[in-house]
Scaffold this motif. Structure first.
Motif, PDB file in Angstrom:
ATOM      1  N   PRO A 117      74.700  17.627 -64.271  1.00  0.00           N
ATOM      2  CA  PRO A 117      73.252  17.590 -64.045  1.00  0.00           C
ATOM      3  C   PRO A 117      72.756  18.862 -63.341  1.00  0.00           C
ATOM      4  O   PRO A 117      73.398  19.358 -62.419  1.00  0.00           O
ATOM      5  N   VAL A 118      71.636  19.366 -63.805  1.00  0.00           N
ATOM      6  CA  VAL A 118      70.962  20.486 -63.154  1.00  0.00           C
ATOM      7  C   VAL A 118      69.674  19.941 -62.557  1.00  0.00           C
ATOM      8  O   VAL A 118      68.785  19.486 -63.281  1.00  0.00           O
ATOM      9  N   LEU A 119      69.573  19.974 -61.231  1.00  0.00           N
ATOM     10  CA  LEU A 119      68.457  19.351 -60.527  1.00  0.00           C
ATOM     11  C   LEU A 119      67.217  20.237 -60.550  1.00  0.00           C
ATOM     12  O   LEU A 119      67.314  21.463 -60.689  1.00  0.00           O
ATOM     13  N   MET A 120      66.062  19.586 -60.389  1.00  0.00           N
ATOM     14  CA  MET A 120      64.815  20.338 -60.363  1.00  0.00           C
ATOM     15  C   MET A 120      64.828  21.391 -59.261  1.00  0.00           C
ATOM     16  O   MET A 120      64.351  22.516 -59.445  1.00  0.00           O
ATOM     17  N   ASP A 121      65.364  21.033 -58.105  1.00  0.00           N
ATOM     18  CA  ASP A 121      65.415  21.973 -56.991  1.00  0.00           C
ATOM     19  C   ASP A 121      66.175  23.243 -57.381  1.00  0.00           C
ATOM     20  O   ASP A 121      65.762  24.357 -57.033  1.00  0.00           O
ATOM     21  N   GLN A 122      67.262  23.086 -58.097  1.00  0.00           N
ATOM     22  CA  GLN A 122      68.036  24.247 -58.543  1.00  0.00           C
ATOM     23  C   GLN A 122      67.233  25.090 -59.531  1.00  0.00           C
ATOM     24  O   GLN A 122      67.279  26.322 -59.491  1.00  0.00           O
ATOM     25  N   GLN A 123      66.490  24.416 -60.409  1.00  0.00           N
ATOM     26  CA  GLN A 123      65.713  25.150 -61.403  1.00  0.00           C
ATOM     27  C   GLN A 123      64.542  25.891 -60.765  1.00  0.00           C
ATOM     28  O   GLN A 123      64.224  27.018 -61.153  1.00  0.00           O
ATOM     29  N   VAL A 124      63.922  25.273 -59.778  1.00  0.00           N
ATOM     30  CA  VAL A 124      62.839  25.950 -59.064  1.00  0.00           C
ATOM     31  C   VAL A 124      63.381  27.160 -58.318  1.00  0.00           C
ATOM     32  O   VAL A 124      62.763  28.240 -58.320  1.00  0.00           O
ATOM     33  N   ASN A 125      64.550  27.008 -57.712  1.00  0.00           N
ATOM     34  CA  ASN A 125      65.160  28.148 -57.024  1.00  0.00           C
ATOM     35  C   ASN A 125      65.519  29.269 -58.003  1.00  0.00           C
ATOM     36  O   ASN A 125      65.400  30.454 -57.682  1.00  0.00           O
ATOM     37  N   GLY A 126      65.952  28.878 -59.201  1.00  0.00           N
ATOM     38  CA  GLY A 126      66.240  29.881 -60.212  1.00  0.00           C
ATOM     39  C   GLY A 126      64.986  30.616 -60.658  1.00  0.00           C
ATOM     40  O   GLY A 126      65.009  31.830 -60.900  1.00  0.00           O
ATOM     41  N   TYR A 127      63.900  29.871 -60.774  1.00  0.00           N
ATOM     42  CA  TYR A 127      62.588  30.453 -61.132  1.00  0.00           C
ATOM     43  C   TYR A 127      62.157  31.456 -60.047  1.00  0.00           C
ATOM     44  O   TYR A 127      61.729  32.579 -60.347  1.00  0.00           O
ATOM     45  N   TYR A 128      62.300  31.038 -58.798  1.00  0.00           N
ATOM     46  CA  TYR A 128      62.014  31.912 -57.648  1.00  0.00           C
ATOM     47  C   TYR A 128      62.872  33.185 -57.724  1.00  0.00           C
ATOM     48  O   TYR A 128      62.372  34.305 -57.560  1.00  0.00           O
ATOM     49  N   SER A 129      64.158  33.011 -57.984  1.00  0.00           N
ATOM     50  CA  SER A 129      65.082  34.151 -58.011  1.00  0.00           C
ATOM     51  C   SER A 129      64.742  35.133 -59.123  1.00  0.00           C
ATOM     52  O   SER A 129      64.946  36.339 -58.983  1.00  0.00           O
ATOM     53  N   TYR A 130      64.235  34.604 -60.244  1.00  0.00           N
ATOM     54  CA  TYR A 130      63.835  35.480 -61.352  1.00  0.00           C
ATOM     55  C   TYR A 130      62.830  36.523 -60.857  1.00  0.00           C
ATOM     56  O   TYR A 130      62.973  37.726 -61.103  1.00  0.00           O
ATOM     57  N   TYR A 131      61.801  36.058 -60.153  1.00  0.00           N
ATOM     58  CA  TYR A 131      60.778  36.986 -59.653  1.00  0.00           C
ATOM     59  C   TYR A 131      61.297  37.818 -58.479  1.00  0.00           C
ATOM     60  O   TYR A 131      61.001  39.011 -58.370  1.00  0.00           O
ATOM     61  N   TYR A 132      62.069  37.186 -57.609  1.00  0.00           N
ATOM     62  CA  TYR A 132      62.568  37.902 -56.426  1.00  0.00           C
ATOM     63  C   TYR A 132      63.459  39.074 -56.852  1.00  0.00           C
ATOM     64  O   TYR A 132      63.316  40.194 -56.350  1.00  0.00           O
ATOM     65  N   ASN A 133      64.378  38.816 -57.778  1.00  0.00           N
ATOM     66  CA  ASN A 133      65.295  39.863 -58.211  1.00  0.00           C
ATOM     67  C   ASN A 133      64.571  40.967 -58.974  1.00  0.00           C
ATOM     68  O   ASN A 133      64.917  42.156 -58.848  1.00  0.00           O
ATOM     69  N   THR A 134      63.566  40.582 -59.748  1.00  0.00           N
ATOM     70  CA  THR A 134      62.745  41.588 -60.430  1.00  0.00           C
ATOM     71  C   THR A 134      62.039  42.479 -59.412  1.00  0.00           C
ATOM     72  O   THR A 134      61.947  43.704 -59.591  1.00  0.00           O
ATOM     73  N   ALA A 135      61.565  41.861 -58.342  1.00  0.00           N
ATOM     74  CA  ALA A 135      60.888  42.613 -57.283  1.00  0.00           C
ATOM     75  C   ALA A 135      61.840  43.573 -56.583  1.00  0.00           C
ATOM     76  O   ALA A 135      61.483  44.721 -56.290  1.00  0.00           O
ATOM     77  N   VAL A 136      63.051  43.118 -56.318  1.00  0.00           N
ATOM     78  CA  VAL A 136      64.038  43.971 -55.646  1.00  0.00           C
ATOM     79  C   VAL A 136      64.344  45.205 -56.496  1.00  0.00           C
ATOM     80  O   VAL A 136      64.426  46.334 -55.986  1.00  0.00           O
TER      81      VAL A 136
END
Length: 389
Positions: A117-136
């Motif tokens: 199972p992939v939890l919503m919390d993990q997916q939201v964190n992945g979504y966050y990381s997508y933008y964060y890493n792009t910003a870095v």
């Protein structure tokens, strides 16, 4: 008779269409379409689901909507990226709604690889990381506007996070995007970021770039409520008051505050800094001594008093160093040596006290090493030099 038959046929057709429009959307099919890359179909189903009576209050409806819109937001396929112009907002709103409807988030997951199972919390964190890493990556390439935008998007996804919004402020500051920097420094503070550097950096923008002394003073006052003994904020407050021609007001406010709280060493310390900045050295010494009397280990007052004493010695040393090579100058230099020695001896106990209060204070160690060396106290000098090394 024919007319009545026609009427009944049309009426029946309307009923049939109405029944079809009310058909319950299949939200699982929406997610399956997302997973297979059929984003237009996924969006169409899930948009209907949030309006339908039987699915609009289902947490999983909103969870799937969040996933679908997050995928629309981050896809590189232009065919789907143009399906909506507010995917980030809609995805985040949907995740929040899903969490509201299912606070424990027990049913909010999808089955990933290997059946895990992939939890919503993990997916939201992945979504966050997508933008964060792009910003870095953008920040590393000095693309500050892109970095700010992506850090802000990351911060929008997880609204209690401070890391992304702090970095948005830093990126904006580095890129001299001062309005964006101000906005994000303030947002970081409002979210609970505790670093005093946020106050320093924002203060720098307000004073140097914006030249907004009123806003700067308000910020300093706010900072001093959280960090009441900070010498940088204290000194900046005094400088601002001086620049705003409010020195006497500041003195009056401090003296009234001291009357109300005569046992508060911080008030005497602040008065001492103010008097020192206006070159009333005797008044500053008196204020620092009063703070030390109230609280003997008040570090800032002990330190500033020590600085005044060592500066008195250094002023004489500079005067000697500026003398020429004539006999008269050399005679004067010899006559001033005892004065230097007396002033160093006067400063020594105070710096030993500073060192006693905080043995890890580098400037105290350096100053003691200097005084010991000047006074020929070899063993003490070696001890301080060893500590520095």
């Amino acid at each position: 008779m024919k007319f009545k038959q026609t009427f009944l046929f049309v009426f029946a057709a309307v009923l049939t269409l109405s029944a079809y429009a009310q058909k319950k959307p299949k939200i699982n099919k929406a997610n399956s379409a997302r997973e297979s890359g059929e984003l237009a179909e996924a969006k169409s189903i899930i948009d209907a689901a949030i309006e339908h009576e039987k699915t609009k209050d289902d947490a999983k409806t909103w969870y799937y909507r969040g996933l679908i819109y997050a995928t629309l937001d981050t896809t590189s396929n232009e065919q789907f990226s143009g399906l909506t112009d507010n995917a980030l907002e809609e995805a985040t709103k949907a995740f929040d709604k899903a969490s509201e409807l299912d606070p424990d988030e027990k049913g909010l997951y999808v089955t990933g690889d290997m059946g895990i199972p992939v939890l919503m919390d993990q997916q939201v964190n992945g979504y966050y990381s997508y933008y964060y890493n792009t910003a870095v990556e953008a920040f590393s390439s000095n693309e500050y506007e892109t970095a700010v935008s992506n850090f802000e998007n990351a911060a929008y996804i997880i609204k209690d996070d401070t890391g992304a919004v702090v970095n948005a402020a830093f990126a904006a500051h580095n890129g001299e995007l001062y309005d964006a920097a101000i906005k994000n420094y303030r947002a970081a503070m409002d979210r609970g970021a505790q670093s005093i550097d946020l106050y320093y950096n924002l203060l720098n923008i307000l004073v140097a770039a914006k030249k907004d002394n009123d806003a700067a003073l308000a910020l300093v006052n706010e900072g001093l409520e959280k960090f009441p003994n900070d010498p940088v904020l204290t000194k900046n407050r005094i400088n601002l008051l001086i620049n705003m021609d409010k020195v006497e007001d500041a003195k009056a406010d401090l003296k009234n505050a001291i009357k109300a709280e005569p046992e508060n060493p911080d008030l005497y310390f602040t008065l001492g800094v103010l008097l020192e900045e206006t070159e009333d050295i005797d008044g500053a010494i008196e204020a620092y001594k009063k703070a030390i009397e109230v609280k003997p280990d008040h570090f800032e007052s002990n330190f500033n008093y020590g600085v005044i004493l060592i500066n008195a010695a250094n002023d004489v040393i500079k005067e000697v160093n500026n003398l020429g090579m004539s006999k008269a100058d050399q005679k004067k230099a010899r006559e001033m040596q005892p004065v230097i020695e007396d002033k160093l001896k006067a400063a020594l106990p105070q710096w030993e006290r500073v060192y006693e209060i905080n043995p890890d204070e580098v400037q105290a160690i350096e100053t003691l090493a200097y005084i010991y060396n000047q006074l020929g106290m070899k063993e003490k000098y070696k001890e301080m030099s060893s500590k520095l090394n």
